[in-house]
Write a protein that holds these residues in place. Structure first.
Motif, PDB file in Angstrom:
ATOM      1  N   ARG A 151       0.736   3.092  -3.843  1.00  0.00           N
ATOM      2  CA  ARG A 151       1.928   3.288  -4.005  1.00  0.00           C
ATOM      3  C   ARG A 151       2.341   4.338  -5.338  1.00  0.00           C
ATOM      4  O   ARG A 151       3.216   4.956  -5.290  1.00  0.00           O
ATOM      5  CB  ARG A 151       2.763   1.956  -4.470  1.00  0.00           C
ATOM      6  N   VAL A 152       1.372   4.378  -6.245  1.00  0.00           N
ATOM      7  CA  VAL A 152       1.633   5.444  -7.295  1.00  0.00           C
ATOM      8  C   VAL A 152       1.426   6.888  -6.673  1.00  0.00           C
ATOM      9  O   VAL A 152       2.114   7.615  -7.060  1.00  0.00           O
ATOM     10  CB  VAL A 152       0.323   5.112  -8.250  1.00  0.00           C
ATOM     11  N   TYR A 153       0.345   7.067  -5.768  1.00  0.00           N
ATOM     12  CA  TYR A 153       0.153   8.240  -4.970  1.00  0.00           C
ATOM     13  C   TYR A 153       1.309   8.757  -4.399  1.00  0.00           C
ATOM     14  O   TYR A 153       1.660   9.678  -4.162  1.00  0.00           O
ATOM     15  CB  TYR A 153      -1.312   8.151  -4.381  1.00  0.00           C
ATOM     16  N   TYR A 154       2.117   7.583  -3.683  1.00  0.00           N
ATOM     17  CA  TYR A 154       3.162   7.938  -2.863  1.00  0.00           C
ATOM     18  C   TYR A 154       4.253   8.371  -3.804  1.00  0.00           C
ATOM     19  O   TYR A 154       4.940   9.623  -3.501  1.00  0.00           O
ATOM     20  CB  TYR A 154       3.606   6.643  -2.210  1.00  0.00           C
ATOM     21  N   SER A 155       4.638   7.764  -5.171  1.00  0.00           N
ATOM     22  CA  SER A 155       5.593   8.385  -5.786  1.00  0.00           C
ATOM     23  C   SER A 155       5.265   9.660  -6.281  1.00  0.00           C
ATOM     24  O   SER A 155       6.118  10.506  -6.524  1.00  0.00           O
ATOM     25  CB  SER A 155       5.642   7.473  -7.225  1.00  0.00           C
ATOM     26  N   MET A 156       4.032   9.944  -6.612  1.00  0.00           N
ATOM     27  CA  MET A 156       3.509  11.466  -6.902  1.00  0.00           C
ATOM     28  C   MET A 156       3.853  12.172  -6.100  1.00  0.00           C
ATOM     29  O   MET A 156       4.267  13.507  -6.401  1.00  0.00           O
ATOM     30  CB  MET A 156       1.932  11.305  -7.572  1.00  0.00           C
ATOM     31  N   ALA A 157       3.553  12.060  -4.844  1.00  0.00           N
ATOM     32  CA  ALA A 157       3.739  12.980  -3.557  1.00  0.00           C
ATOM     33  C   ALA A 157       5.217  13.168  -3.688  1.00  0.00           C
ATOM     34  O   ALA A 157       5.551  14.143  -3.289  1.00  0.00           O
ATOM     35  CB  ALA A 157       2.998  12.129  -2.376  1.00  0.00           C
ATOM     36  N   LYS A 158       6.004  11.955  -3.498  1.00  0.00           N
ATOM     37  CA  LYS A 158       7.444  12.227  -3.710  1.00  0.00           C
ATOM     38  C   LYS A 158       8.063  13.405  -4.611  1.00  0.00           C
ATOM     39  O   LYS A 158       9.027  14.039  -4.328  1.00  0.00           O
ATOM     40  CB  LYS A 158       8.280  10.800  -3.732  1.00  0.00           C
ATOM     41  N   GLU A 217       0.003   4.995   4.298  1.00  0.00           N
ATOM     42  CA  GLU A 217      -1.584   4.774   5.066  1.00  0.00           C
ATOM     43  C   GLU A 217      -2.499   5.924   4.615  1.00  0.00           C
ATOM     44  O   GLU A 217      -3.551   5.531   4.030  1.00  0.00           O
ATOM     45  CB  GLU A 217      -1.189   4.809   6.492  1.00  0.00           C
ATOM     46  N   PHE A 218      -1.800   7.017   4.494  1.00  0.00           N
ATOM     47  CA  PHE A 218      -2.787   8.226   4.078  1.00  0.00           C
ATOM     48  C   PHE A 218      -3.172   8.014   2.517  1.00  0.00           C
ATOM     49  O   PHE A 218      -4.136   8.420   2.185  1.00  0.00           O
ATOM     50  CB  PHE A 218      -1.815   9.430   4.112  1.00  0.00           C
ATOM     51  N   GLY A 219      -2.330   7.650   1.745  1.00  0.00           N
ATOM     52  CA  GLY A 219      -2.556   7.433   0.360  1.00  0.00           C
ATOM     53  C   GLY A 219      -3.678   6.309   0.440  1.00  0.00           C
ATOM     54  O   GLY A 219      -4.545   6.304  -0.595  1.00  0.00           O
ATOM     55  N   PHE A 253      -0.645  15.337  -2.662  1.00  0.00           N
ATOM     56  CA  PHE A 253      -0.538  15.657  -0.916  1.00  0.00           C
ATOM     57  C   PHE A 253       0.683  15.325  -0.312  1.00  0.00           C
ATOM     58  O   PHE A 253       1.115  13.972  -0.391  1.00  0.00           O
ATOM     59  CB  PHE A 253      -1.822  15.264  -0.204  1.00  0.00           C
ATOM     60  N   GLU A 254       1.504  16.161   0.435  1.00  0.00           N
ATOM     61  CA  GLU A 254       2.513  15.807   0.723  1.00  0.00           C
ATOM     62  C   GLU A 254       2.574  14.496   1.855  1.00  0.00           C
ATOM     63  O   GLU A 254       3.572  13.678   1.793  1.00  0.00           O
ATOM     64  CB  GLU A 254       3.161  16.855   1.558  1.00  0.00           C
ATOM     65  N   LYS A 255       1.357  14.499   2.800  1.00  0.00           N
ATOM     66  CA  LYS A 255       1.603  13.312   3.504  1.00  0.00           C
ATOM     67  C   LYS A 255       1.147  11.920   3.094  1.00  0.00           C
ATOM     68  O   LYS A 255       1.589  10.963   3.538  1.00  0.00           O
ATOM     69  CB  LYS A 255       0.239  13.794   4.656  1.00  0.00           C
ATOM     70  N   VAL A 256       0.758  11.915   1.562  1.00  0.00           N
ATOM     71  CA  VAL A 256       0.914  10.726   0.903  1.00  0.00           C
ATOM     72  C   VAL A 256       2.145  10.125   0.575  1.00  0.00           C
ATOM     73  O   VAL A 256       2.187   8.894   0.582  1.00  0.00           O
ATOM     74  CB  VAL A 256      -0.098  11.044  -0.283  1.00  0.00           C
ATOM     75  N   GLY A 257       3.108  11.029   0.678  1.00  0.00           N
ATOM     76  CA  GLY A 257       4.448  10.491   0.354  1.00  0.00           C
ATOM     77  C   GLY A 257       5.184  10.021   1.814  1.00  0.00           C
ATOM     78  O   GLY A 257       6.094   9.917   1.892  1.00  0.00           O
ATOM     79  N   GLU A 258       4.557   9.741   2.751  1.00  0.00           N
ATOM     80  CA  GLU A 258       4.926   9.322   4.077  1.00  0.00           C
ATOM     81  C   GLU A 258       4.423   7.948   4.438  1.00  0.00           C
ATOM     82  O   GLU A 258       3.282   7.379   3.860  1.00  0.00           O
ATOM     83  CB  GLU A 258       4.482  10.114   5.320  1.00  0.00           C
ATOM     84  N   GLN A 311      -7.592   6.837  -1.338  1.00  0.00           N
ATOM     85  CA  GLN A 311      -8.045   6.077  -2.534  1.00  0.00           C
ATOM     86  C   GLN A 311      -9.267   5.433  -1.929  1.00  0.00           C
ATOM     87  O   GLN A 311     -10.313   5.315  -2.815  1.00  0.00           O
ATOM     88  CB  GLN A 311      -7.077   4.936  -2.614  1.00  0.00           C
ATOM     89  N   CYS A 312      -9.511   5.164  -0.659  1.00  0.00           N
ATOM     90  CA  CYS A 312     -10.648   4.544  -0.079  1.00  0.00           C
ATOM     91  C   CYS A 312     -11.823   5.401  -0.392  1.00  0.00           C
ATOM     92  O   CYS A 312     -12.986   5.219  -0.745  1.00  0.00           O
ATOM     93  CB  CYS A 312     -10.356   4.213   1.246  1.00  0.00           C
TER      94      CYS A 312
END
Length: 475
Positions: free
Chosen positions: A336-343, A361-363, A348-353, A367-368
């Motif tokens: 969820r942190v990477y999601y906020s960064m992407a926003k 899921e992409f984030g 990566f733009e796709k991490v914000g989806e 991370q994995c």
């Protein structure tokens, strides 16, 4: 292509959030790090002091974060708080450190701990066996199993927050009850002669270095402060990740109330459990036995005294449960942190989806990959020691942000205000500064690598900013 969700679904109640706090905190540390603390302090009084002061700092920080979580109940948690209090650069440096080491290396360390203790039951997963020899890199079955666990939990969490919630609540309740059981049995079967020696009033505050061979070394007054700071690296690592619940704020019901409350409840529960566990250790083991535990596995040594030959299996199962549940919480919340960064245009733009299950899921998969690489490298342990300094620095910055936001936004809605403000936040900052200064002076190897990792994020930030140029990224 599967249909994507556009927003998070509030699915976690107060109990779920509290289990996320407690479950993310309790991994393998409480079963291990007391050995190193005992070697550094040499006495029961100072062993308990290190755990008590860490618990106080953790609870104080959690109570302070409650105000920020109520003001900004959004996915991303601490990343959002730093951005709102300071600027996008500071929040990016936190997110950068979080992605490159703090969260991903912790996931790797916890997964490898799961695999190491699995080897007690299934020796073919031993870390001493070479499964793949790549020349410069030798990979053990323990490392391979750790990657399987990371991938499995990542996949489960891509299925939606409810899947992760079930695992989190079930495993956290199980490990809390297991730890309580271990404490109760330990106190019932404590060795009175050991207790009398360890808790002797004349010796319990005698601070000195206790070597594995039983010899002791006296400290100068100044060196004693360094020893306490070095001891706290382990206890802070064991108590860290309590803030993970703030990252998943967008999926918590009534976040203005439940995040702050879960932070308080979760940290109190874990602090009490940790203190009682160490009381139990000192009731069944001499300080020398704690300090000289095989590979620092204090809980295994204690369990042997309490349960006999079955003790190893009991602790192995407990740690497997503990680390599996801990990693689920870390994996669930981290993305969820990477999601906020992407926003914000900083990842990566796709991490914000969000996928059709309303999770990033992409984030999760990125991370994995990084966590799996850390598991393969075998270098996560040293890095986690080195990053403790940076973690505390970001905690201090976040708590200082409360003062900044009260001045910048005096009229902002604050459903909850930091308990003990301004005294407790100030006390935390003073204690954090003392901890960091002592590490800089006496344990520089614990400080400069973490600082380098953070500083490397500065050119990355400006490089991304020039390419993406989102609103206010470079402001």
């Amino acid at each position: 292509m599967p249909e994507e969700s556009t927003s998070f679904k509030p699915s976690l109640g107060l109990v779920d959030a509290t289990m996320l706090v407690a479950g993310s905190m309790i991994g393998s540390g409480i079963f291990i790090v007391s050995a190193d603390i005992t070697r550094n302090t040499g006495s029961v009084g100072w062993l308990m002091f290190v755990w008590l002061i860490t618990g106080f700092m953790t609870l104080t920080a959690a109570l302070s974060y409650g105000e920020l979580s109520a003001m900004f109940p959004k996915a991303g948690g601490q990343y959002i708080y730093l951005k709102e209090a300071y600027n996008p650069l500071i929040s990016f440096l936190y997110g950068w450190s979080f992605f490159t080491v703090i969260q991903t290396a912790t996931i790797a360390a916890v997964a490898v701990a799961f695999a190491k203790f699995t080897a007690y039951l299934l020796p073919q997963f031993s870390e001493d066996i070479v499964a793949l020899d790549l020349g410069v890199l030798k990979i053990s079955p323990a490392q391979l199993l750790s990657i399987v666990v990371i991938v499995l939990l990542t996949f489960i969490n891509t299925r939606g927050v409810n899947s992760g919630k079930i695992i989190q609540t079930t495993f956290t309740l199980t490990k809390l009850l297991s730890l309580l059981g271990l404490i109760v049995f330990g106190l019932i079967f404590m060795r009175s002669e050991i207790w009398s020696v360890n808790w002797n009033a004349a010796a319990m505050w005698d601070l000195h270095k206790l070597n594995i061979d039983g010899s002791i070394e006296s400290y100068t007054t100044i060196a004693a402060f360094g020893a306490i700071a070095a001891s706290m690296v382990g206890s802070i690592f064991s108590s860290d990740s309590w803030n993970n619940v703030t990252f998943i704020a967008g999926e918590i019901k009534n976040p203005q109330r439940n995040i702050g409350l879960s932070l308080a409840l979760g940290t109190i529960i874990v602090t009490v459990i940790y203190l009682l566990t160490n009381v139990m250790y000192t009731g069944v083991l001499s300080l020398q036995e704690i300090a000289a535990s095989d590979k620092d596995r204090v809980a295994v040594t204690a369990s042997h005294v309490i349960f006999g030959s079955a003790g190893t299996i009991i602790i192995a199962v407990m740690i497997m449960i503990s680390t599996f549940g801990c990693n689920n919480g870390l994996i669930m919340s981290g993305a969820r942190v990477y999601y906020s960064m992407a926003k914000d245009g900083l990842f990566f733009e796709k991490v914000g989806e969000l996928n059709k299950n309303a999770v990033p899921e992409f984030g999760l998969w990125i991370q994995c990959v990084i966590a799996s690489l850390w598991a393969l490298s075998g270098k996560y342990g040293n890095l986690l020691d080195m990053i403790s300094f940076v973690v505390v620095v970001f905690y201090m910055l976040t708590i200082a942000g409360i003062f900044i936001l009260r001045k910048k936004r005096p009229d902002a809605e604050r459903p909850y205000k930091a308990f003990g403000y301004p005294f407790l936040p100030v006390i935390y900052i003073i204690m954090g500064i003392a901890f960091c200064v002592l590490l800089i002076i006496y344990k520089p190897e614990y400080t400069w690598p973490g600082l380098i990792i953070v500083l490397l994020g500065i050119p990355v930030y400006y490089f991304i900013g020039k390419r993406q140029s989102p609103p206010d990224v470079l402001n």
